[in-house]
Motif scaffolding. Structure first.
Motif, mmCIF file in Angstrom:
data_model
loop_
_atom_site.group_PDB
_atom_site.id
_atom_site.type_symbol
_atom_site.label_atom_id
_atom_site.label_comp_id
_atom_site.label_asym_id
_atom_site.label_seq_id
_atom_site.Cartn_x
_atom_site.Cartn_y
_atom_site.Cartn_z
ATOM 1 N N TRP A 78 43.782 36.274 45.524
ATOM 2 C CA TRP A 78 43.176 36.867 44.335
ATOM 3 C C TRP A 78 43.272 38.388 44.384
ATOM 4 C CZ3 TRP A 78 39.359 40.239 45.670
ATOM 5 C CH2 TRP A 78 38.725 40.047 46.900
ATOM 6 N N THR A 133 38.877 39.599 37.591
ATOM 7 C CA THR A 133 39.455 39.018 38.797
ATOM 8 C C THR A 133 40.519 38.004 38.411
ATOM 9 O OG1 THR A 133 37.402 39.334 40.018
ATOM 10 C CG2 THR A 133 38.933 37.675 40.874
ATOM 11 N N THR A 134 41.650 38.083 39.086
ATOM 12 C CA THR A 134 42.724 37.117 38.899
ATOM 13 C C THR A 134 42.793 36.233 40.137
ATOM 14 O OG1 THR A 134 43.964 38.672 37.531
ATOM 15 C CG2 THR A 134 45.188 36.811 38.456
ATOM 16 N N ILE A 135 42.659 34.939 39.916
ATOM 17 C CA ILE A 135 42.832 33.950 40.971
ATOM 18 C C ILE A 135 44.265 33.450 40.813
ATOM 19 C CG2 ILE A 135 41.989 31.810 41.998
ATOM 20 C CD1 ILE A 135 39.870 34.107 41.857
ATOM 21 N N ASP A 147 47.886 31.420 36.890
ATOM 22 C CA ASP A 147 46.799 32.286 37.326
ATOM 23 C C ASP A 147 45.587 32.088 36.426
ATOM 24 O OD1 ASP A 147 48.649 33.378 39.091
ATOM 25 O OD2 ASP A 147 48.857 35.266 37.985
#
Length: 131
Positions: free
Chosen positions: A23, A42-44, A104
């Motif tokens: 992430w 937030t990017t997972i 994502d």
């Protein structure tokens, strides 16, 4: 008044990337902004599975894009995440966060107490308590 763009925060030390590569978090509002909470995009990353346990923070998360799931450790329940889903870790819920649909997940996150911006998850997925 505080005005910031995602791009300017992303191009600064407010962008934090996990050591495991699962992430990245762009921390747009932090403890030193004196708002009583912090705000993050937030990017997972796709095809990741991340263990998290915020023992010292409460978190609210809204899915902007992408798909995945969250599974609570205590009871094994799994919840689908897709755009428009909000989940709230109101009991310091230990969990697994999975972006397992091949895309994502982009999440808007609010933390209380606010993060300083330099926190990293320890081996148990925990951020340290605020000093």
């Amino acid at each position: 008044m505080i005005v910031r763009t995602l791009d300017e925060c992303r191009d600064s030390d407010r962008r934090v990337v996990a050591e495991n590569g699962n992430w990245e978090s762009v921390r747009m509002l932090l403890r030193d902004d004196n708002m009583g909470f912090s705000f993050h995009i937030t990017t997972i990353f796709a095809n990741t599975d991340t263990h998290i346990h915020y023992k010292n923070h409460l978190e609210s998360v809204y899915c902007v894009s992408g798909e995945g799931e969250i599974q609570t450790t205590a009871d094994g329940k799994t919840y689908e995440i897709k755009p428009g889903t909000l989940y709230v870790l109101d009991k310091h819920d230990e969990h697994q966060l999975r972006a397992n649909k091949g895309v994502d997940m982009v999440m808007a996150c609010v933390f209380n107490p606010p993060l300083t911006g330099m926190e990293v998850h320890d081996k148990d997925g925990v951020y340290p308590a605020a000093e």
